[in-house]
Design a protein around this motif. Structure first.
Motif, short mmCIF file in Angstrom:
data_model
loop_
_atom_site.label_atom_id
_atom_site.label_comp_id
_atom_site.label_asym_id
_atom_site.label_seq_id
_atom_site.Cartn_x
_atom_site.Cartn_y
_atom_site.Cartn_z
N ASP A 43 0.82 -1.20 0.00
CA ASP A 43 0.00 0.00 0.00
C ASP A 43 0.86 1.26 0.00
OD1 ASP A 43 0.92 -0.68 2.57
OD2 ASP A 43 -0.63 0.57 3.51
N LYS A 44 2.19 1.09 0.19
CA LYS A 44 3.09 2.23 0.23
C LYS A 44 3.97 2.36 -1.00
CE LYS A 44 3.62 2.71 5.24
NZ LYS A 44 4.62 2.84 6.34
N TYR A 45 4.22 1.25 -1.71
CA TYR A 45 5.18 1.28 -2.80
C TYR A 45 4.67 0.53 -4.03
CZ TYR A 45 8.03 2.21 1.33
OH TYR A 45 8.51 2.71 2.51
N ASN A 46 5.01 1.04 -5.22
CA ASN A 46 4.84 0.29 -6.45
C ASN A 46 6.09 -0.56 -6.61
OD1 ASN A 46 2.43 1.60 -7.09
ND2 ASN A 46 3.47 3.23 -8.18
N ILE A 47 5.95 -1.86 -6.44
CA ILE A 47 7.10 -2.76 -6.42
C ILE A 47 7.41 -3.23 -7.84
CG2 ILE A 47 8.05 -4.87 -5.44
CD1 ILE A 47 5.85 -4.55 -3.23
N ILE A 48 8.65 -2.98 -8.26
CA ILE A 48 9.09 -3.35 -9.60
C ILE A 48 10.30 -4.28 -9.47
CG2 ILE A 48 9.86 -2.52 -11.86
CD1 ILE A 48 8.75 0.23 -11.10
N PRO A 49 10.10 -5.60 -9.48
CA PRO A 49 11.22 -6.53 -9.37
C PRO A 49 12.00 -6.61 -10.69
CG PRO A 49 9.15 -7.55 -8.70
CD PRO A 49 8.81 -6.31 -9.45
N VAL A 50 13.31 -6.51 -10.59
CA VAL A 50 14.18 -6.65 -11.76
C VAL A 50 15.18 -7.77 -11.47
CG1 VAL A 50 15.92 -5.56 -13.23
CG2 VAL A 50 13.92 -4.25 -12.48
N TYR A 51 15.14 -8.79 -12.28
CA TYR A 51 15.98 -9.98 -12.10
C TYR A 51 17.24 -9.85 -12.93
CZ TYR A 51 17.35 -14.95 -12.46
OH TYR A 51 18.03 -16.13 -12.44
N ILE A 52 18.40 -10.04 -12.29
CA ILE A 52 19.69 -10.07 -12.98
C ILE A 52 20.11 -11.53 -13.08
CG2 ILE A 52 22.08 -9.28 -13.02
CD1 ILE A 52 21.24 -6.95 -11.24
N THR A 53 20.22 -12.04 -14.29
CA THR A 53 20.55 -13.44 -14.48
C THR A 53 22.01 -13.70 -14.09
OG1 THR A 53 21.37 -13.23 -16.76
CG2 THR A 53 18.98 -13.47 -16.46
N LYS A 54 22.38 -14.98 -14.03
CA LYS A 54 23.76 -15.34 -13.72
C LYS A 54 24.72 -14.83 -14.77
CE LYS A 54 22.69 -19.45 -10.99
NZ LYS A 54 22.85 -20.92 -10.85
N GLU A 55 24.20 -14.61 -15.97
CA GLU A 55 25.04 -14.08 -17.06
C GLU A 55 25.10 -12.55 -17.03
OE1 GLU A 55 23.92 -17.96 -17.37
OE2 GLU A 55 22.45 -16.34 -17.59
N GLY A 56 24.34 -11.93 -16.15
CA GLY A 56 24.37 -10.47 -16.02
C GLY A 56 23.32 -9.74 -16.82
N GLU A 57 22.33 -10.45 -17.35
CA GLU A 57 21.25 -9.80 -18.11
C GLU A 57 20.18 -9.28 -17.15
OE1 GLU A 57 18.42 -10.78 -22.00
OE2 GLU A 57 19.29 -12.41 -20.82
#
Length: 360
Positions: A43-57
């Motif tokens: 209710d306080k934040y718009n959560i934007i998950p960003v995944y960094i792969t093992k290869e760095g993508e």
């Protein structure tokens, strides 16, 4: 859906949770991120998950929160990288030949070890001009390097574990290394990379015949290694919040009872037999000493936001020996940092909220 509509941004800041990473603690990061996101006050934040792969993508995660810790595939969602351009202040979301800026107000880098806890991500956020949770570039770089940390702490009159620091170029002459270990450290001892966490790359060495393999194993993770005396004693942790140039708070000490010879990666995250005792069964005086040492080290290494300091109490002498400090400690359901703060009356969700507010 985790990523809220942009119209909500008027009321809630956009918060990017970075997780995964190209370092050896990739899997731990996924577990920590899953716990953090599932306990974050939506209710306080718009959560934007960003995944960094093992290869760095870098990929904008569009799956379910429950799957954050169980990502097996290498590609999903859309490419999205944090722009270092301060005029953007956001993620560059890339779809085919089109780029869209997703505004970012705060970054929560839930990344452990190299390429996340070492000042690299922190430096990117500094370039981007975006506030972020946790320690800054300097403290992150110093604290991930156990040898550098020992150098800073040596001036604080805080006792430390006896150790020997070697660069890769100094490990070619094995006979010389063995002589140094025998005369300065002794057996048993621990050989560890200078710049990893989660006990990755650490080997217990009981005798001379095991030393070479342990050194070679540590060098796979870092070009600088530490050989430390094994301490016959008990292991403790203390959790810290605050700013080195302002108010700093620390918890009671918690004791780690490892399921194994020492508290290695398996004992921390895989085996079910490891236990923590919070508060630790030690005197009030020992609790206060560990707390005072933790705050002193936190300030000396210029930490901000959070850290966890680890110590031994030596059986023979009763001395408290500093071991290391972690600037992005584990946040899994069995991690010491959130459990210590829970003992102090700060639940998981409030702890995360407090960390985010400290970064703004």
């Amino acid at each position: 859906m985790i990523l809220m509509e942009m119209s909500d941004r008027l009321n809630r800041p956009n918060l990017v949770v970075l997780f995964g990473g190209a370092g050896p603690e990739h899997e731990v990061s996924k577990m920590s991120a899953a716990a953090i996101v599932s306990n974050m006050p939506e209710d306080k934040y718009n959560i934007i998950p960003v995944y960094i792969t093992k290869e760095g993508e870098w990929l904008l995660y569009d799956g379910a929160v429950d799957n954050l810790s169980n990502i097996k595939w290498s590609r999903f969602g859309t490419k999205a990288v944090l722009s270092p351009d301060r005029s953007d202040k956001g993620l560059l979301r890339i779809v085919n030949d089109k780029v869209k800026i997703v505004p970012v107000d705060i970054v929560f880098p839930v990344l452990h070890g190299m390429y996340g806890e070492d000042g690299t991500i922190q430096g990117l956020c500094e370039l981007a001009g975006i506030p972020y949770v946790g320690c800054g570039v300097f403290s992150s770089a110093v604290c991930i390097d156990k040898a550098a940390t020992k150098s800073v702490v040596s001036g604080l009159k805080v006792k430390q574990v006896d150790s020997l620091v070697l660069n890769a170029s100094e490990t070619a002459d094995f006979k010389k290394i063995e002589r140094k270990v025998r005369s300065k450290i002794g057996y048993p001892c621990f050989v560890k990379p200078s710049k990893t966490g989660s006990s990755i790359g650490i080997t217990k060495v009981s005798e001379k015949s095991e030393l070479l393999n342990a050194v070679e194993n540590a060098l796979e993770f870092d070009n600088k290694i530490i050989i430390e005396k094994m301490v016959a004693g008990r292991e403790f942790s203390c959790a810290i919040l605050g700013r080195y140039d302002g108010e700093v708070s620390a918890t009671v000490a918690g004791e780690i009872l490892a399921d194994g010879e020492f508290y290695d990666y398996d004992a921390k995250y895989i085996k079910s037999g490891s236990r923590t005792v919070i508060p630790a069964d030690i005197s009030e005086e020992m609790h206060e000493k560990i707390k005072e040492m933790s705050i002193k080290i936190f300030k000396a290494t210029e930490c901000s936001g959070l850290a966890r300091a680890d110590f031994f109490i030596e059986d023979e002498t009763g001395n408290i020996l500093f071991n290391e400090i972690n600037t992005m400690p584990g946040f899994t359901k069995i991690s010491m940092f959130p459990m210590l703060w829970a003992e102090m009356g700060v639940n998981f969700s409030d702890l995360i909220d407090r960390l985010i507010l400290m970064s703004i």
